[in-house]
Design a protein around this motif. Structure first.
Motif, mmCIF file in Angstrom:
data_model
loop_
_atom_site.group_PDB
_atom_site.id
_atom_site.type_symbol
_atom_site.label_atom_id
_atom_site.label_comp_id
_atom_site.label_asym_id
_atom_site.label_seq_id
_atom_site.Cartn_x
_atom_site.Cartn_y
_atom_site.Cartn_z
ATOM 1 N N ASN A 46 22.508 4.714 37.894
ATOM 2 C CA ASN A 46 23.392 5.835 38.215
ATOM 3 C C ASN A 46 24.663 5.783 37.383
ATOM 4 O O ASN A 46 25.357 4.765 37.361
ATOM 5 N N ILE A 47 24.956 6.901 36.714
ATOM 6 C CA ILE A 47 26.152 7.025 35.894
ATOM 7 C C ILE A 47 26.963 8.210 36.395
ATOM 8 O O ILE A 47 26.421 9.304 36.635
ATOM 9 N N ARG A 48 28.265 8.002 36.553
ATOM 10 C CA ARG A 48 29.162 9.121 36.871
ATOM 11 C C ARG A 48 30.243 9.200 35.808
ATOM 12 O O ARG A 48 30.873 8.199 35.481
ATOM 13 N N LEU A 49 30.454 10.391 35.269
ATOM 14 C CA LEU A 49 31.506 10.628 34.292
ATOM 15 C C LEU A 49 32.747 11.109 35.021
ATOM 16 O O LEU A 49 32.691 12.021 35.852
ATOM 17 N N THR A 50 33.885 10.471 34.708
ATOM 18 C CA THR A 50 35.126 10.752 35.416
ATOM 19 C C THR A 50 36.273 10.855 34.426
ATOM 20 O O THR A 50 36.088 10.796 33.221
ATOM 21 N N GLU B 161 40.714 14.139 33.987
ATOM 22 C CA GLU B 161 39.844 15.299 34.123
ATOM 23 C C GLU B 161 38.847 15.277 32.967
ATOM 24 O O GLU B 161 39.205 15.566 31.826
ATOM 25 N N PRO B 162 37.594 14.920 33.235
ATOM 26 C CA PRO B 162 36.629 14.708 32.154
ATOM 27 C C PRO B 162 36.347 15.931 31.300
ATOM 28 O O PRO B 162 35.996 15.791 30.120
ATOM 29 N N LEU B 163 36.517 17.126 31.852
ATOM 30 C CA LEU B 163 36.232 18.320 31.059
ATOM 31 C C LEU B 163 37.307 18.612 30.018
ATOM 32 O O LEU B 163 37.159 19.541 29.219
ATOM 33 N N ARG C 55 44.421 6.095 35.230
ATOM 34 C CA ARG C 55 44.244 5.064 34.218
ATOM 35 C C ARG C 55 43.028 4.191 34.510
ATOM 36 O O ARG C 55 42.402 3.636 33.601
ATOM 37 N N THR C 56 42.687 4.070 35.787
ATOM 38 C CA THR C 56 41.557 3.235 36.182
ATOM 39 C C THR C 56 40.236 3.927 35.858
ATOM 40 O O THR C 56 39.301 3.320 35.378
ATOM 41 N N GLY C 57 40.182 5.224 36.161
ATOM 42 C CA GLY C 57 38.979 5.990 35.919
ATOM 43 C C GLY C 57 38.259 6.397 37.183
ATOM 44 O O GLY C 57 37.256 5.823 37.564
ATOM 45 N N ARG D 27 25.460 -8.880 45.601
ATOM 46 C CA ARG D 27 25.428 -7.412 45.613
ATOM 47 C C ARG D 27 24.815 -6.931 44.302
ATOM 48 O O ARG D 27 25.207 -7.377 43.222
ATOM 49 N N ARG D 28 23.895 -6.008 44.394
ATOM 50 C CA ARG D 28 23.296 -5.449 43.191
ATOM 51 C C ARG D 28 24.201 -4.332 42.651
ATOM 52 O O ARG D 28 24.568 -3.403 43.380
ATOM 53 N N ILE D 29 24.548 -4.414 41.382
ATOM 54 C CA ILE D 29 25.378 -3.406 40.735
ATOM 55 C C ILE D 29 24.449 -2.436 40.010
ATOM 56 O O ILE D 29 23.795 -2.802 39.033
ATOM 57 N N ASP D 30 24.374 -1.197 40.503
ATOM 58 C CA ASP D 30 23.481 -0.216 39.882
ATOM 59 C C ASP D 30 24.164 1.127 39.637
ATOM 60 O O ASP D 30 23.510 2.138 39.413
ATOM 61 N N TYR D 31 25.510 1.110 39.656
ATOM 62 C CA TYR D 31 26.275 2.358 39.580
ATOM 63 C C TYR D 31 27.520 2.097 38.736
ATOM 64 O O TYR D 31 28.317 1.213 39.049
ATOM 65 N N VAL D 32 27.673 2.858 37.646
ATOM 66 C CA VAL D 32 28.833 2.709 36.764
ATOM 67 C C VAL D 32 29.550 4.044 36.648
ATOM 68 O O VAL D 32 28.932 5.080 36.357
ATOM 69 N N ARG D 33 30.846 4.010 36.888
ATOM 70 C CA ARG D 33 31.693 5.197 36.726
ATOM 71 C C ARG D 33 32.408 5.071 35.380
ATOM 72 O O ARG D 33 33.094 4.082 35.129
#
Length: 326
Positions: free
Chosen positions: A65-69, A72-74, A323-325, A11-17
């Motif tokens: 691809n990056i997602r900020l989480t 509550e990230p704000l 805690r996981t994100g 599996r190609r990993i191209d997405y990090v949260r």
């Protein structure tokens, strides 16, 4: 050095949260236990410099691809500054944010200016009483103001993420559908997962009957469109409304999993439903070179398991989602 990050199951990993905080200003009853205070100390949070280093290491391996989480990230101070820095990293194609939107009204313009591409807003009900029951605060009005500000800032597309519980009534789902149709939002229904005691207490959910009902009721058809995440979508005949279904319990999607999660303390979680992890913070704070960081990530990805075991071992994951994100 390879330009793609491939795990042991091809599996190609191209997405990090990436979680920027484990704190949250809501207390959703399927996520965070009442009275929870076991937060990471700020000294153990990855700094913006450290997050940027990790992102550059992942992009060297083909992550786009990056997602900020969160949490509550704000609630993380100066988050638009981080978005701006990451938007300038070579190789990043998409930066998105998952938020409960309670703080979004005052940050929407700054996030758009900083380079945020997309927005996911967690909202489980459009009924104020039901929202309060589920999320522990009478905050629906703040969420709606945040969504309005995001629309005005042209933060599109906006996706509404709603956790589907075993006792979620049909009329609640229908109200969310109508709200999203009216506001041109994409709705995504997500089966609750047994993450920690709170997740297990929420009960086992299954979206398959609801998917068939909505498909018939609204004349929706399957679409082959796929984003970086696991949702499978239905679309209306006129193409104006889309609804996604994320089904880790009734129809898992592990064979196509393309993501890992980085917690606020630098722990790389390789599967949401397993305990496999790799600690990046010690490397970052011991003077490791960028090459060493990249090699560590490659080694970590080899540990990524084939699939979760939410159904077979529902008591396995003790940690809560915050805690996981994300």
């Amino acid at each position: 050095m390879t330009t793609q990050l491939i795990d042991s199951f091809n599996r190609r990993i191209d997405y990090v949260r990436i979680s920027v905080t484990d704190r949250c200003d809501l207390r959703c009853n399927y996520c965070m236990p009442k009275g929870f205070t076991d937060y990471e100390e700020p000294k153990d949070w990855l700094t913006f410099d450290e997050i940027e280093r990790v992102v550059k290491a992942f992009t060297a391996l083909g992550v786009e691809n990056i997602r900020l989480t969160g949490g509550e990230p704000l609630l993380r101070k100066d988050l638009p500054v981080l978005v701006s820095r990451l938007s300038q990293v070579d190789g990043i194609d998409d930066i998105s944010l998952s938020t409960n939107a309670t703080q979004l009204e005052k940050h929407a313009v700054a996030l758009k200016t900083a380079g945020l591409n997309r927005l996911n807003v967690s909202m489980d009900s459009v009924d104020p009483k039901r929202f309060h029951e589920l999320c522990g605060r009478d905050a629906l009005d703040d969420v709606l103001k945040g969504l309005k500000a995001a629309k005005e800032a042209n933060l599109n597309p906006i996706k509404i993420n709603s956790v589907y519980l075993h006792d979620t009534p049909d009329h609640e789902v229908d109200a969310l559908v109508e709200f999203c149709i009216e506001n041109h939002f994409v709705l995504r229904l997500i089966e609750a997962m047994p993450m920690g005691d709170t997740g297990r207490a929420a009960g086992k959910s299954n979206l398959q009957k609801t998917k068939l009902r909505l498909q018939s009721q609204y004349g929706l058809t399957e679409t082959i469109e796929r984003g970086p995440g696991p949702a499978k979508y239905l679309v209306s005949g006129d193409g104006q409304f889309k609804i996604g279904f994320i089904t880790p319990m009734s129809q898992h999607f592990c064979e196509s999993c393309n993501r890992v999660r980085l917690s606020v303390d630098g722990t790389l979680y390789l599967c949401l439903g397993q305990n496999d992890r790799f600690e990046l913070r010690p490397l970052l704070r011991s003077g490791a070179s960028q090459t060493e960081l990249i090699e560590a990530i490659q080694d970590a990805i080899k540990m990524k398991p084939e699939r979760h075991e939410f159904n077979e071992s529902p008591k396995k994951i003790i940690r809560i989602m915050a805690r996981t994100g994300g």
